[in-house]
Write an enzyme that holds these catalytic residues in place. Structure first.
Site, PDB file in Angstrom:
ATOM      1  N   ASN A  16      33.040  39.420  43.077  1.00 50.97           N
ATOM      2  CA  ASN A  16      32.925  38.184  43.865  1.00 50.97           C
ATOM      3  C   ASN A  16      32.185  38.447  45.169  1.00 50.97           C
ATOM      4  O   ASN A  16      31.354  37.641  45.594  1.00 50.97           O
ATOM      5  CB  ASN A  16      34.315  37.587  44.141  1.00 50.97           C
ATOM      6  CG  ASN A  16      34.807  36.728  42.992  1.00 50.97           C
ATOM      7  OD1 ASN A  16      34.268  35.649  42.747  1.00 50.97           O
ATOM      8  ND2 ASN A  16      35.787  37.222  42.252  1.00 50.97           N
ATOM      9  N   MET A  92      44.533  42.310  47.154  1.00 50.42           N
ATOM     10  CA  MET A  92      45.827  42.230  46.494  1.00 50.42           C
ATOM     11  C   MET A  92      47.007  42.465  47.440  1.00 50.42           C
ATOM     12  O   MET A  92      47.948  43.188  47.122  1.00 50.42           O
ATOM     13  CB  MET A  92      45.858  43.206  45.311  1.00 50.42           C
ATOM     14  CG  MET A  92      44.887  42.822  44.219  1.00 50.42           C
ATOM     15  SD  MET A  92      45.059  41.071  43.732  1.00 50.42           S
ATOM     16  CE  MET A  92      44.152  41.037  42.196  1.00 50.42           C
ATOM     17  N   ARG A  93      46.943  41.850  48.616  1.00 56.26           N
ATOM     18  CA  ARG A  93      48.020  41.933  49.587  1.00 56.26           C
ATOM     19  C   ARG A  93      48.317  40.541  50.110  1.00 56.26           C
ATOM     20  O   ARG A  93      47.372  39.788  50.377  1.00 56.26           O
ATOM     21  CB  ARG A  93      47.564  42.777  50.784  1.00 56.26           C
ATOM     22  CG  ARG A  93      48.192  44.070  50.877  1.00 56.26           C
ATOM     23  CD  ARG A  93      47.446  44.985  51.825  1.00 56.26           C
ATOM     24  NE  ARG A  93      47.453  46.274  51.225  1.00 56.26           N
ATOM     25  CZ  ARG A  93      48.503  47.071  51.226  1.00 56.26           C
ATOM     26  NH1 ARG A  93      49.588  46.747  51.893  1.00 56.26           N
ATOM     27  NH2 ARG A  93      48.462  48.218  50.602  1.00 56.26           N
ATOM     28  N   LEU A  95      49.122  38.031  52.889  1.00 60.82           N
ATOM     29  CA  LEU A  95      48.892  38.037  54.343  1.00 60.82           C
ATOM     30  C   LEU A  95      50.100  37.455  55.069  1.00 60.82           C
ATOM     31  O   LEU A  95      50.835  36.636  54.536  1.00 60.82           O
ATOM     32  CB  LEU A  95      47.660  37.207  54.695  1.00 60.82           C
ATOM     33  CG  LEU A  95      46.328  37.603  54.076  1.00 60.82           C
ATOM     34  CD1 LEU A  95      45.207  36.780  54.691  1.00 60.82           C
ATOM     35  CD2 LEU A  95      46.045  39.094  54.249  1.00 60.82           C
ATOM     36  N   HIS A 111      41.300  32.451  43.210  1.00 61.94           N
ATOM     37  CA  HIS A 111      42.378  32.813  42.284  1.00 61.94           C
ATOM     38  C   HIS A 111      41.925  32.514  40.849  1.00 61.94           C
ATOM     39  O   HIS A 111      41.374  31.443  40.590  1.00 61.94           O
ATOM     40  CB  HIS A 111      43.646  32.020  42.628  1.00 61.94           C
ATOM     41  CG  HIS A 111      44.784  32.380  41.743  1.00 61.94           C
ATOM     42  ND1 HIS A 111      45.465  33.568  41.871  1.00 61.94           N
ATOM     43  CD2 HIS A 111      45.324  31.752  40.664  1.00 61.94           C
ATOM     44  CE1 HIS A 111      46.395  33.639  40.932  1.00 61.94           C
ATOM     45  NE2 HIS A 111      46.322  32.554  40.186  1.00 61.94           N
TER      46      HIS A 111
HETATM   47  C1  GAR Z   1      39.102  38.083  40.623  1.00 63.27           C
HETATM   48  O1  GAR Z   1      39.270  37.624  39.308  1.00 63.27           O
HETATM   49  C2  GAR Z   1      39.961  37.291  41.581  1.00 63.27           C
HETATM   50  O2  GAR Z   1      40.062  35.943  41.239  1.00 63.27           O
HETATM   51  C3  GAR Z   1      41.287  37.979  41.403  1.00 63.27           C
HETATM   52  O3  GAR Z   1      40.963  39.349  41.382  1.00 63.27           O
HETATM   53  C4  GAR Z   1      39.676  39.505  40.790  1.00 63.27           C
HETATM   54  C5  GAR Z   1      38.826  40.353  41.693  1.00 63.27           C
HETATM   55  O4  GAR Z   1      37.623  40.657  41.071  1.00 63.27           O
HETATM   56  N1  GAR Z   1      42.205  37.670  42.474  1.00 63.27           N
HETATM   57  C6  GAR Z   1      43.508  37.522  42.286  1.00 63.27           C
HETATM   58  O5  GAR Z   1      44.054  37.685  41.210  1.00 63.27           O
HETATM   59  C7  GAR Z   1      44.273  37.122  43.521  1.00 63.27           C
HETATM   60  N2  GAR Z   1      45.580  36.689  43.179  1.00 63.27           N
HETATM   61  P1  GAR Z   1      36.409  41.250  41.900  1.00 63.27           P
HETATM   62  O6  GAR Z   1      36.962  42.411  42.722  1.00 63.27           O
HETATM   63  O7  GAR Z   1      35.450  41.718  40.845  1.00 63.27           O
HETATM   64  O8  GAR Z   1      35.854  40.150  42.764  1.00 63.27           O
END
Ligand code: GAR
Length: 203
Positions: A16, A92-93, A95, A111
């Site tokens: 992302n 993944m924390r 806040l 998300h």
């Molecule tokens: C993504 O799918 C994002 O939506 C998810 O982690 C992945 C990160 O991918 N986020 C969550 O699950 C948050 N609860 P990336 O590091 O390739 O962007």
């Protein structure tokens, strides 16, 4: 007008982050990533930042005696770099108020599910296990409660009979990469108006 200065917090691969960097380089958004912070030393997101000449900082949570002090360190770097919008991209924390209070209505998260369904760290697998026929992704403003802030944009994808967690995640991720830059650009252009739980896109 000066471009919006974006700080990205990421714990993992950073696809992302890459989508936001690419959209900025192609001038598709009025924003630039000026800083990437990770809580994981080996996060590939940090390498992606480095390759694009963006300041990359690893802030080891283990080195701080409390979550508050770790977040204070994050706030300090964000402020030193004049960040106007903080984007969580696979951070993944959860806040706390120390960070959220300093950047009120200026923190977004992406998300991998259609919130309020399937919050948490396993959105794709939870949706699959539940048996939904449609899932997707959500960009929302961050509040104290996890995955619960006002929704900015959502995109839906079909869930297929033979989907695995991997195949569904891949289909959702393709949409994430389009949706996040779009939401950032709306913010950059001052087109997001928050009223209570609702985010209006103004023209
Ligand atoms: C993504 O799918 C994002 O939506 C998810 O982690 C992945 C990160 O991918 N986020 C969550 O699950 C948050 N609860 P990336 O590091 O390739 O962007």
């Amino acid at each position: 007008m000066a471009k919006l200065r974006v700080g990205v917090l990421a714990s993992g691969g950073g696809t992302n982050l890459q989508a936001i960097i690419d959209a900025s380089k192609k001038k598709q958004i009025d924003a630039e990533v000026v800083l990437v912070i990770s809580d994981k030393r080996d996060a590939f997101a940090l390498e992606r930042a480095g390759k694009s000449g963006i300041k990359a900082v690893f802030l080891d949570p283990e080195k701080y005696s409390s979550k508050e002090l770790h977040e204070n360190a994050i706030v300090k770097i964000l402020e030193e770099n004049c960040v106007g919008l903080v984007c969580l991209a696979g951070y993944m924390r959860l806040l706390t108020d120390h960070l959220i209070g300093k950047f009120e209505n200026r923190i977004m998260n992406i998300h991998p599910a259609l919130l309020p369904s399937f919050p948490g760290t396993n959105g794709q697998a939870d949706a699959l296990a539940y048996g939904v026929k449609v899932s997707g992704c959500t960009v929302h403003f961050v509040e104290l409660e996890m995955d619960a802030g006002p929704i900015i944009l959502q995109a839906a994808v079909p869930v297929l009979d033979d989907d695995t967690k991997e195949s569904l995640s891949k289909r959702i991720l393709e949409q994430e990469h389009k949706l996040y830059p779009k939401a950032i650009n709306l913010f950059a252009k001052g087109r997001l108006k928050i009223t209570g739980r609702k985010v209006k896109i103004i023209s």
